[in-house]
Design an enzyme around this catalytic site. Structure first.
Site, PDB file in Angstrom:
ATOM      1  N   HIS A  91       0.827  -1.203   0.000  1.00  0.00           N
ATOM      2  CA  HIS A  91       0.000   0.000   0.000  1.00  0.00           C
ATOM      3  C   HIS A  91       0.865   1.259   0.000  1.00  0.00           C
ATOM      4  O   HIS A  91       0.915   2.003   0.976  1.00  0.00           O
ATOM      5  CB  HIS A  91      -0.950  -0.011   1.196  1.00  0.00           C
ATOM      6  CG  HIS A  91      -2.091  -0.962   1.023  1.00  0.00           C
ATOM      7  ND1 HIS A  91      -2.671  -1.639   2.065  1.00  0.00           N
ATOM      8  CD2 HIS A  91      -2.756  -1.350  -0.082  1.00  0.00           C
ATOM      9  CE1 HIS A  91      -3.645  -2.399   1.611  1.00  0.00           C
ATOM     10  NE2 HIS A  91      -3.715  -2.234   0.313  1.00  0.00           N
ATOM     11  N   GLU A 142      -6.220  -8.201   2.902  1.00  0.00           N
ATOM     12  CA  GLU A 142      -5.682  -9.234   3.784  1.00  0.00           C
ATOM     13  C   GLU A 142      -6.798  -9.999   4.481  1.00  0.00           C
ATOM     14  O   GLU A 142      -6.768 -11.233   4.573  1.00  0.00           O
ATOM     15  CB  GLU A 142      -4.741  -8.618   4.822  1.00  0.00           C
ATOM     16  CG  GLU A 142      -4.103  -9.672   5.718  1.00  0.00           C
ATOM     17  CD  GLU A 142      -3.359  -9.091   6.909  1.00  0.00           C
ATOM     18  OE1 GLU A 142      -3.428  -9.707   7.990  1.00  0.00           O
ATOM     19  OE2 GLU A 142      -2.709  -8.034   6.760  1.00  0.00           O
ATOM     20  N   THR A 182      -3.244  -8.418  10.344  1.00  0.00           N
ATOM     21  CA  THR A 182      -1.962  -8.190  11.026  1.00  0.00           C
ATOM     22  C   THR A 182      -1.661  -6.720  11.278  1.00  0.00           C
ATOM     23  O   THR A 182      -0.773  -6.405  12.072  1.00  0.00           O
ATOM     24  CB  THR A 182      -0.798  -8.804  10.228  1.00  0.00           C
ATOM     25  OG1 THR A 182      -0.760  -8.222   8.921  1.00  0.00           O
ATOM     26  CG2 THR A 182      -0.937 -10.309  10.119  1.00  0.00           C
ATOM     27  N   SER A 220      -3.432   2.255   3.544  1.00  0.00           N
ATOM     28  CA  SER A 220      -2.582   1.439   4.413  1.00  0.00           C
ATOM     29  C   SER A 220      -3.160   1.413   5.816  1.00  0.00           C
ATOM     30  O   SER A 220      -3.185   2.424   6.518  1.00  0.00           O
ATOM     31  CB  SER A 220      -1.161   2.011   4.451  1.00  0.00           C
ATOM     32  OG  SER A 220      -0.422   1.446   5.508  1.00  0.00           O
ATOM     33  N   SER A 276       4.816   0.155   4.688  1.00  0.00           N
ATOM     34  CA  SER A 276       4.937   0.093   3.224  1.00  0.00           C
ATOM     35  C   SER A 276       5.580   1.355   2.642  1.00  0.00           C
ATOM     36  O   SER A 276       5.542   1.563   1.433  1.00  0.00           O
ATOM     37  CB  SER A 276       3.548  -0.093   2.592  1.00  0.00           C
ATOM     38  OG  SER A 276       2.968  -1.301   3.013  1.00  0.00           O
TER      39      SER A 276
END
Length: 402
Positions: free
Chosen positions: A96, A187, A250, A317, A379
Site C-alpha cells: 500500500h 488481507e 496483522t 494502508s 509500506s
C-alpha cells in the site's frame, strides 16, 4: 473446498515460486538506489533527532519498510528480471504505497483490472506470470490462477500466512473464527477465504456487541443486518457463536486485538465456565512483530514534547492509519500524508482524516522553532520520508520567524 489440500497442491506445483529467482544481489542494489536515503541514515545515526534551522525532527525508532514488505518488493523486481519478456500481473497493489505501485507499472507489471467491484481475471492467459502481493490473495483467486496454468510468484508475508494457519486450526475443530479487521481489506478477504465459519469485527465496540449477544441473546435479524458483509455464508449467530477462535488482520492495533481476545475469553468463561473454556474458546498470537514495533515506537514518540506529527504512508494502508490514531488519541495535531506532494505550502497541507476522507488543513506549520514527530507505515520507502523532511526544512527556511 479443502483449502489446506489445495494450498499443498499449489506449493508443490512447478508453476509456483515463493523463494525468488537468485537475483538478490542485483535487486538489492537497485532497491537501495530507488528507495533508501542518506538523510534517513544520518538521522538514524544521530539517535533519531535532526535539527535544521527552526525545525527539529524526532523520528520514530521503528518506521518504514518492514521485512515482509521489503521481501515482497524485492521478489517483484526479481520476477521482472527473471521474466524479461513475459506478461506479468499483480492481483492487487504489491504493497500500500503509491510510489512503489507506480514503479511496478513503469516496469510493465500490470494490475488485475477491477470491474464493478470485482477483479477481472479474464485478462490473464496461460503462461502469464502473476504475483500475489504481501497481504496475500484469496484461495478462490489462487484457484483461478492455478487452473489457468499461470506461473505464480507468492510474496505473501509469513505473518499473514501464520494467520491463515490459525483460521485453518479453527475450521478443523469446527470453531468460528472471529477476525479483528476490516472486511473490505485485501488481507482480511484472503484470511476469511481460508476460514470455515467466520465473523469480522472492526473494533472493540463491535466485539462487545457480539459478546453481549453470546451472553444474552438478541434479535438475530438485527445481528445479521449489522454484520451482513462481514460473515461467512449461512452464518447463524444463535449456533455459530458457541465455539469461537480469535484471529486478526496483522495491521490492526495490537492493544485492541488483545482486548478483543480477552473480552471473548471472559465471555466464554462466563457462559460455559472455566472447566469447559477450551471447548469454546481458542486464541493464538497472530500479531505481526513489525506492526507491533511501529506502534510501540509511536507510543514512545507521542510522549515527547511535539508541536505536530507527520504520519507518512499510503491512504489505504491500515497500519499507517493505526499510527495516526495513536497520535489523535493523545490530542497532538497530526497529518497522514502519502507523499511530499500533499504539502502544498507552509500554510496548506492535504491529508487523510481518521474517517478516511481527504481534507485541506490551513496554518498547519507553526511559526518559529518547532519540534515535529515523524513516522511512516510499513509500506513506506525511506526516500518518501526524506522528501517530506526536506520539504519541511525548505518551507521553514522561507518563512520568517515571528
Amino acid at each position: 473446498m479443502d483449502t489446506k489440500a489445495f494450498k499443498r497442491a499449489l506449493q508443490h506445483s512447478e508453476n509456483y515460486n515463493r523463494k525468488g529467482f537468485g537475483h538478490q544481489a542485483e535487486v538489492t542494489t537497485q532497491l537501495q538506489s530507488e528507495y533508501k536515503s542518506g538523510l534517513i541514515q544520518q538521522i538514524r545515526h544521530q539517535n533519531y533527532i535532526l535539527t535544521q534551522g527552526d525545525v527539529t525532527i524526532r523520528l520514530a525508532k521503528a518506521f518504514g519498510f518492514c521485512w515482509g514488505v521489503e521481501r515482497a518488493v524485492a521478489m517483484a523486481y526479481e520476477t521482472r528480471q527473471h521474466f524479461p519478456t513475459e506478461r506479468i500481473w499483480i492481483t492487487n497493489e504489491i504493497i500500500h504505497n503509491p510510489s512503489v505501485n507506480q514503479r511496478m507499472q513503469e516496469m510493465n507489471i500490470g494490475f488485475i483490472p477491477v470491474e464493478a467491484g470485482k477483479k477481472d481475471f479474464s485478462v490473464v492467459e496461460t503462461g502469464d506470470v502473476v504475483i500475489l502481493p504481501a497481504f496475500g490473495a484469496s484461495v478462490q483467486e489462487m484457484q483461478v490462477l492455478y487452473d489457468q496454468g499461470c506461473k505464480i510468484v507468492d510474496t505473501t508475508c509469513p505473518w499473514v500466512s501464520k494467520v491463515w494457519n490459525t483460521v485453518e486450526k479453527h475450521k478443523k475443530v469446527a470453531f468460528t473464527s472471529i477476525i479483528h479487521g476490516k472486511y473490505k481489506h485485501e488481507e482480511t478477504i484472503a484470511t476469511s477465504s481460508f476460514a470455515g465459519k467466520y465473523l469480522i469485527v472492526l473494533n472493540l465496540q463491535e466485539a462487545q456487541y457480539v459478546a453481549d449477544y453470546i451472553l444474552n441473546g438478541g434479535e438475530g435479524e438485527e445481528f445479521m443486518q449489522k454484520f451482513a458483509k462481514a460473515c461467512s455464508a449461512g452464518f447463524d449467530p444463535d449456533q455459530d457463536l458457541e465455539r469461537v477462535g480469535i484471529a486478526n488482520q496483522t495491521t490492526m492495533l495490537k492493544g485492541e486485538t488483545e482486548e478483543i481476545g480477552k473480552l471473548f475469553e471472559r465471555t466464554m468463561m462466563q457462559k460455559y465456565g472455566t472447566v469447559d473454556l477450551n471447548q469454546h474458546f481458542q486464541s493464538f498470537n497472530t500479531i505481526c512483530d513489525a506492526t507491533q514495533e511501529r506502534q510501540d515506537a509511536m507510543l514512545e514518540l507521542v510522549e515527547e514534547k511535539l508541536d505536530l506529527i507527520l504520519v507518512i504512508g499510503g491512504f489505504n494502508s491500515s497500519n499507517t492509519a493505526q499510527l495516526q490514531q495513536i497520535a489523535a488519541e493523545r490530542g497532538i495535531p497530526s497529518y497522514h500524508i502519502d507523499s511530499v506532494e500533499r504539502i502544498k505550502s507552509a500554510n496548506t497541507i492535504e491529508h487523510r482524516q481518521l474517517n478516511g476522507q481527504l481534507a485541506m488543513a490551513n496554518n498547519w506549520l507553526p511559526n518559529g522553532k518547532i519540534i515535529v514527530g515523524v513516522t511512516s507505515g510499513a509500506s513506506t520507502p525511506d526516500k518518501v520520508v526524506a522528501d517530506v523532511m526536506e520539504k519541511m526544512f525548505a518551507l521553514k527556511a522561507l518563512v520568517p520567524a515571528i
